[in-house]
Design an enzyme around this catalytic site. Sequence first.
Site, mmCIF file in Angstrom:
data_model
loop_
_atom_site.group_PDB
_atom_site.id
_atom_site.type_symbol
_atom_site.label_atom_id
_atom_site.label_comp_id
_atom_site.label_asym_id
_atom_site.label_seq_id
_atom_site.Cartn_x
_atom_site.Cartn_y
_atom_site.Cartn_z
ATOM 1 N N GLU A 110 0.818 -1.099 -0.035
ATOM 2 C CA GLU A 110 0.281 -0.081 0.474
ATOM 3 C C GLU A 110 0.724 1.418 0.064
ATOM 4 O O GLU A 110 1.922 1.467 0.237
ATOM 5 C CB GLU A 110 -1.099 -0.345 1.319
ATOM 6 C CG GLU A 110 -2.311 -0.867 1.157
ATOM 7 C CD GLU A 110 -3.222 -1.146 2.518
ATOM 8 O OE1 GLU A 110 -2.993 -0.652 3.267
ATOM 9 O OE2 GLU A 110 -4.164 -1.966 2.228
ATOM 10 N N HIS A 227 -9.433 9.917 3.018
ATOM 11 C CA HIS A 227 -8.636 8.944 2.271
ATOM 12 C C HIS A 227 -8.866 9.524 1.160
ATOM 13 O O HIS A 227 -10.004 9.858 0.785
ATOM 14 C CB HIS A 227 -9.787 7.403 2.294
ATOM 15 C CG HIS A 227 -9.264 6.233 2.087
ATOM 16 N ND1 HIS A 227 -8.907 5.810 0.630
ATOM 17 C CD2 HIS A 227 -8.116 5.155 2.509
ATOM 18 C CE1 HIS A 227 -8.370 5.435 0.614
ATOM 19 N NE2 HIS A 227 -8.101 4.301 1.625
ATOM 20 N N ARG A 273 -1.230 9.622 2.011
ATOM 21 C CA ARG A 273 -2.402 9.776 1.967
ATOM 22 C C ARG A 273 -2.984 11.110 1.930
ATOM 23 O O ARG A 273 -3.720 11.573 0.796
ATOM 24 C CB ARG A 273 -3.370 9.095 2.621
ATOM 25 C CG ARG A 273 -3.963 7.627 2.148
ATOM 26 C CD ARG A 273 -4.695 7.188 3.583
ATOM 27 N NE ARG A 273 -4.459 5.559 2.429
ATOM 28 C CZ ARG A 273 -4.646 4.602 3.752
ATOM 29 N NH1 ARG A 273 -5.254 4.809 5.064
ATOM 30 N NH2 ARG A 273 -4.829 3.303 3.573
ATOM 31 N N HIS A 334 -10.807 9.269 6.884
ATOM 32 C CA HIS A 334 -10.794 8.168 7.218
ATOM 33 C C HIS A 334 -10.497 7.467 8.497
ATOM 34 O O HIS A 334 -11.058 6.552 8.793
ATOM 35 C CB HIS A 334 -10.176 7.433 6.730
ATOM 36 C CG HIS A 334 -10.186 5.910 6.025
ATOM 37 N ND1 HIS A 334 -10.759 5.540 5.465
ATOM 38 C CD2 HIS A 334 -8.758 5.464 6.292
ATOM 39 C CE1 HIS A 334 -10.419 3.969 5.597
ATOM 40 N NE2 HIS A 334 -8.894 4.641 6.055
ATOM 41 N N ARG A 369 -1.158 8.533 8.868
ATOM 42 C CA ARG A 369 -0.820 7.111 9.704
ATOM 43 C C ARG A 369 -0.974 6.687 8.314
ATOM 44 O O ARG A 369 -1.171 6.657 7.543
ATOM 45 C CB ARG A 369 -2.093 6.820 10.063
ATOM 46 C CG ARG A 369 -2.185 5.250 10.429
ATOM 47 C CD ARG A 369 -3.326 4.513 10.385
ATOM 48 N NE ARG A 369 -4.689 4.874 9.714
ATOM 49 C CZ ARG A 369 -4.866 4.035 8.559
ATOM 50 N NH1 ARG A 369 -4.386 3.136 8.764
ATOM 51 N NH2 ARG A 369 -5.719 3.897 7.827
HETATM 52 C C1 SIN Z 1 -7.636 0.923 2.845
HETATM 53 O O1 SIN Z 1 -7.764 -0.369 2.589
HETATM 54 O O2 SIN Z 1 -7.256 1.429 2.189
HETATM 55 C C2 SIN Z 1 -7.358 1.313 4.335
HETATM 56 C C3 SIN Z 1 -6.370 0.649 5.149
HETATM 57 C C4 SIN Z 1 -5.866 2.063 6.082
HETATM 58 O O3 SIN Z 1 -6.991 2.942 6.184
HETATM 59 O O4 SIN Z 1 -5.137 1.439 6.894
#
Ligand code: SIN
Length: 538
Positions: A110, A227, A273, A334, A369
Amino acid sequence: MSYDVIVVGSGLSGLYGALQAARHGSVLLLTKANLEESNTYHAQGGIAVALTAADSPELHFRDTMIAGAGLCDPRAVRVLVEEGPRRVRDLIERGVPFDRVDGQIAFTREGAHSQARVLHAGGDATGRSIEETIAEQVRSSPRITIRQNALAHDLIQDRRRVVGVRALDCTTGVSEAFYAPAVVLATGGAGRLFSQTTNPGVATGGGIALAYRAGAEIADLEFVQFHPTALAVPGAPRFLISEAVRGEGGILRNAAGERFMTTVDPRAELAPRDVVARAIALETRRSPGNQVYLDVTHLDANHFRHRFPTISAVCEKYGIDVGRDLIPVAPAAHYLMGGIKTGRWGETSLPGLYACGECACTGVHGANRLASNSLLETIVFSGRVMQRLFEDAGEENERRPDGTDQTDLLPDIRIVVEPPRRWEAPSRSIDALRDLTWSLAGLDRDADGLRALERISSAWQAQDAGSATREDAELSSLTILARLLALAGLSREESRGAHFRTDFPEPNPDLRRHIVLVNGLPSTGDRSESIRASVGGS
Ligand code: SIN
């Protein structure tokens, strides 16, 4: 009614903490809805942990520190990344069905992670799989008493020490007192402060407001993570489109079909993000039709549907065929990085009160985060709270010999919050508050907007009529949080991590410090007294 420990909240922090505590004593688990309804349940991407041969806690440490934009507490991050592998192995042993390829755990990548280190389950149903597995074990533990529909609305204090909780039975409207030498708040975040959010209805910041009213220190409340990619279909909730979709090749396009993230950041769609969310917001304003899309049509559609079954089904419900159509997306609130300030054992500034999970500010997230660190934080820190309570864990060694764990932050800015003021304000409702917070303290903020939010939320706080119903209690908590967010956001005259001030667009090195808020008039544990004091002082 007296227990060895009271745990408030039933996301993963609450459930996992309750299970750990039940090895040693009696536990009361209070939750305002049903056991599984929580932010954890809706988590998609997964849980980040250094478990592959190519990875290490050191690399995870570095990525977390970079994402945190200068405000992480390295000692807390060290705890997270070093204790994480043991706790995730415990989840595996407890039967959480993490996805596998050829029998081996599958890891995805990610944003802002240097490694593929995110475990997932049920494709994009990671939170649900973990929550259901652990909830089952909680239900079958004879030492855990579960009270559902029980909304904690006051901490009971003996002078400053927290000795219990008063909770409203939302089905009968009757309030009851419960006592324990330790109360652990695991009440989750406050995404419902904003009209645009990926969070479920329960995320109303109740534990943070509870702790604040009782006099606990609250930190970093200005840092709200937006998010980048929530589903943006008119009239539909902002359903999360996991970052893992971009991790597996999803591309962001503007209305002209152009990929724009490559011009914004070398990490393109996998930039942190805040960077992606602001780029989407800007591109949305510039694009005809004010829309930005996530494109997965170049990926194998069958594989995509298998890997992201929930996302594919929700898209389909709104007439979007992921194999053929672009997915309209927009940023949404988020995750709350701030919360009840704790040490590395979950201890708050009030004796007898502990906090873990999203309602806590342990210092692991700093100003932003790292994706999928939150589920890891829940198990590491709820485990530590119980270790501290029942195994008399000693203080860890504070300093590493190489000095890399020393914090070089400037001293905190401490704001003693004045009583709310009785001013003329528009009429008070959760929806009105959520709209205001989104427009005045969302992705972009400035002094005028934050001042307006502070003024209105202060007036609403002065009108607070108590917690006779769940809705009253939630409005009361959200109002307090909006005001604290506005005050902290006003004081942070810079842009850092998730906090972006259009009037101070750069980071200010003099603000490499936390903003800590304390109630100038802490309650003595009884709600009516606290309201009288606030009104009397206004
Ligand atoms: C996501 O699946 O994008 C959220 C994961 C997260 O907030 O850490």
